[in-house]
Design a protein around this motif. Structure first.
Motif, PDB file in Angstrom:
ATOM      1  N   LYS A 297       0.832  -1.201   0.000  1.00 51.05           N
ATOM      2  CA  LYS A 297       0.000   0.000   0.000  1.00 51.05           C
ATOM      3  C   LYS A 297       0.868   1.253   0.000  1.00 51.05           C
ATOM      4  CE  LYS A 297      -4.115  -1.938   2.213  1.00 51.05           C
ATOM      5  NZ  LYS A 297      -5.016  -1.882   3.404  1.00 51.05           N
ATOM      6  N   ARG A 298       1.985   1.210   0.738  1.00 57.92           N
ATOM      7  CA  ARG A 298       2.888   2.356   0.792  1.00 57.92           C
ATOM      8  C   ARG A 298       3.499   2.624  -0.571  1.00 57.92           C
ATOM      9  NH1 ARG A 298       6.071   0.473   4.307  1.00 57.92           N
ATOM     10  NH2 ARG A 298       4.852   1.138   6.096  1.00 57.92           N
ATOM     11  N   ARG A 299       3.926   1.545  -1.255  1.00 59.58           N
ATOM     12  CA  ARG A 299       4.504   1.700  -2.588  1.00 59.58           C
ATOM     13  C   ARG A 299       3.466   2.250  -3.573  1.00 59.58           C
ATOM     14  NH1 ARG A 299       6.721  -3.377  -1.335  1.00 59.58           N
ATOM     15  NH2 ARG A 299       5.154  -4.402  -2.627  1.00 59.58           N
ATOM     16  N   GLU A 300       2.231   1.736  -3.462  1.00 57.81           N
ATOM     17  CA  GLU A 300       1.170   2.209  -4.353  1.00 57.81           C
ATOM     18  C   GLU A 300       0.866   3.683  -4.125  1.00 57.81           C
ATOM     19  OE1 GLU A 300      -1.991  -0.460  -3.472  1.00 57.81           O
ATOM     20  OE2 GLU A 300      -1.312  -2.012  -4.894  1.00 57.81           O
ATOM     21  N   GLU A 301       0.895   4.130  -2.853  1.00 58.98           N
ATOM     22  CA  GLU A 301       0.632   5.530  -2.545  1.00 58.98           C
ATOM     23  C   GLU A 301       1.749   6.432  -3.081  1.00 58.98           C
ATOM     24  OE1 GLU A 301      -1.307   8.895  -0.934  1.00 58.98           O
ATOM     25  OE2 GLU A 301      -1.936   6.892  -1.563  1.00 58.98           O
ATOM     26  N   ILE A 302       2.986   5.960  -2.947  1.00 58.08           N
ATOM     27  CA  ILE A 302       4.125   6.719  -3.472  1.00 58.08           C
ATOM     28  C   ILE A 302       4.021   6.836  -4.989  1.00 58.08           C
ATOM     29  CG2 ILE A 302       6.628   6.667  -3.823  1.00 58.08           C
ATOM     30  CD1 ILE A 302       6.858   5.421  -1.027  1.00 58.08           C
ATOM     31  N   GLU A 303       3.658   5.743  -5.642  1.00 57.05           N
ATOM     32  CA  GLU A 303       3.510   5.760  -7.099  1.00 57.05           C
ATOM     33  C   GLU A 303       2.381   6.697  -7.521  1.00 57.05           C
ATOM     34  OE1 GLU A 303       2.900   1.719  -8.212  1.00 57.05           O
ATOM     35  OE2 GLU A 303       4.973   1.105  -7.802  1.00 57.05           O
ATOM     36  N   ARG A 304       1.281   6.697  -6.754  1.00 58.61           N
ATOM     37  CA  ARG A 304       0.155   7.583  -7.081  1.00 58.61           C
ATOM     38  C   ARG A 304       0.558   9.049  -6.966  1.00 58.61           C
ATOM     39  NH1 ARG A 304      -3.480  10.600  -4.697  1.00 58.61           N
ATOM     40  NH2 ARG A 304      -2.702  10.121  -2.607  1.00 58.61           N
TER      41      ARG A 304
ATOM     42  N   GLU B  33       3.549  10.274  -7.165  1.00 61.85           N
ATOM     43  CA  GLU B  33       4.526  10.596  -8.207  1.00 61.85           C
ATOM     44  C   GLU B  33       3.822  10.831  -9.535  1.00 61.85           C
ATOM     45  OE1 GLU B  33       8.070  11.337 -10.210  1.00 61.85           O
ATOM     46  OE2 GLU B  33       7.516  11.394  -8.073  1.00 61.85           O
ATOM     47  N   LYS B  34       2.800  10.036  -9.839  1.00 63.64           N
ATOM     48  CA  LYS B  34       2.042  10.234 -11.073  1.00 63.64           C
ATOM     49  C   LYS B  34       1.345  11.581 -11.070  1.00 63.64           C
ATOM     50  CE  LYS B  34       1.160   5.359 -12.162  1.00 63.64           C
ATOM     51  NZ  LYS B  34       0.122   4.293 -12.286  1.00 63.64           N
TER      52      LYS B  34
END
Length: 215
Positions: A166-173, A175-176
Motif C-alpha cells: 500500500k505504501r509503494r502504491e501511494e508513493i507511485e500515485r 509521483e504520477k
C-alpha cells in the motif's frame, strides 16, 4: 518425545526429526509445517521421518546428499526395512499427507499421489546412520504451540507485506500526480500561449501607451 538429527554439514543447515512412536507421529502429522518433507519406507512399517526445509524451498530443492541422509535414517528405523536391501523410500510434502478418522494411529494417505517421490536405497550405510545418531537430541516439544507461533509469524509477515504494498502504491500515485502537474505547467508555457516584446511592438502601441492602458 521427538528425536532431532542434524544433516551432514556440507548439505546445509538442515534438521531431520521423527517421533518416538506411532502415537507421537499423530501429533507430527497434525502440527507439521509447510516446509516439512515426510519420509517413510514404502509398503513397510517404519518411523515417520521429517526433513525441515528452509523457508521458500520445495521438495525439488533436496540435494542428493540430503536425500541420502533422510533415506538412510528411515531405513535404519524400520524393523523390517533395516534388514532388506534394495527397498524404496517414499517422500512427499507434509501438506500432502491425508488423514481421515477411519485410519489407524500413525497411518496416512496422500491428497495428490503425483506429489509423492520414491528413492531406492540399496543397503544400509552404517557410516551415515552412525553420524546421524551422534547428532541425535531428544526433546518433548509443544508441537501445537510451535505451530501457532509459526502461524502468528506468517500472519505478521503478510500484514507487513500488505502495508509495504500500500505504501509503494501511494508513493507511485503521488509521483504520477506530480508528473501530471509538471506536464500541465509546461503546457501553460508553450510559445503559442506566450507574448513576446516583438508581439507587443507589432500591435502599434508604445510602452508608455501600454502602461497608461494598464493604469
Amino acid at each position: 518425545m521427538v528425536y532431532y538429527f542434524k544433516a551432514r554439514p556440507e548439505a546445509g543447515d538442515y534438521v531431520i526429526y521423527m517421533g518416538l512412536d506411532k502415537h507421537e507421529n499423530e501429533d507430527l502429522i497434525k502440527y507439521g509445517l509447510p516446509e516439512d518433507i515426510w519420509f517413510h519406507v514404502d509398503k513397510l512399517s517404519s518411523a515417520h521421518v521429517y526433513l525441515r526445509m528452509q523457508k521458500g524451498q520445495t521438495m525439488e530443492g533436496i540435494s542428493a546428499e540430503l536425500l541420502e541422509d533422510c533415506a538412510q535414517l528411515v531405513k535404519a528405523n524400520s524393523i523390517q526395512g533395516n534388514k532388506i536391501n534394495n527397498l524404496d523410500v517414499v517422500y512427499t510434502p507434509w501438506y500432502n499427507l491425508r488423514k481421515v478418522p477411519s485410519m489407524d494411529v500413525g497411518q496416512v494417505g496422500f491428497h495428490n499421489p503425483k506429489l509423492v517421490r520414491t528413492v531406492r536405497v540399496e543397503k544400509r550405510v552404517n557410516e551415515i546412520v552412525n553420524r546421524l545418531n551422534k547428532t541425535k537430541v531428544e526433546r518433548t516439544p509443544d508441537l501445537k504451540a510451535e505451530r501457532e507461533q509459526y502461524n502468528a509469524a506468517e500472519r505478521a509477515e503478510r500484514k507487513a507485506q500488505t502495508r509495504d504494498k500500500k505504501r509503494r502504491e501511494e508513493i507511485e500515485r503521488l509521483e504520477k500526480e506530480r508528473q501530471a502537474e509538471i506536464r500541465s505547467y509546461k503546457g501553460l508555457m508553450v510559445s503559442q500561449k506566450m507574448t513576446s516584446n516583438k508581439d507587443v511592438a507589432s500591435k502599434g502601441k508604445s510602452l508608455q501607451e501600454l502602461e497608461e492602458d494598464f493604469m
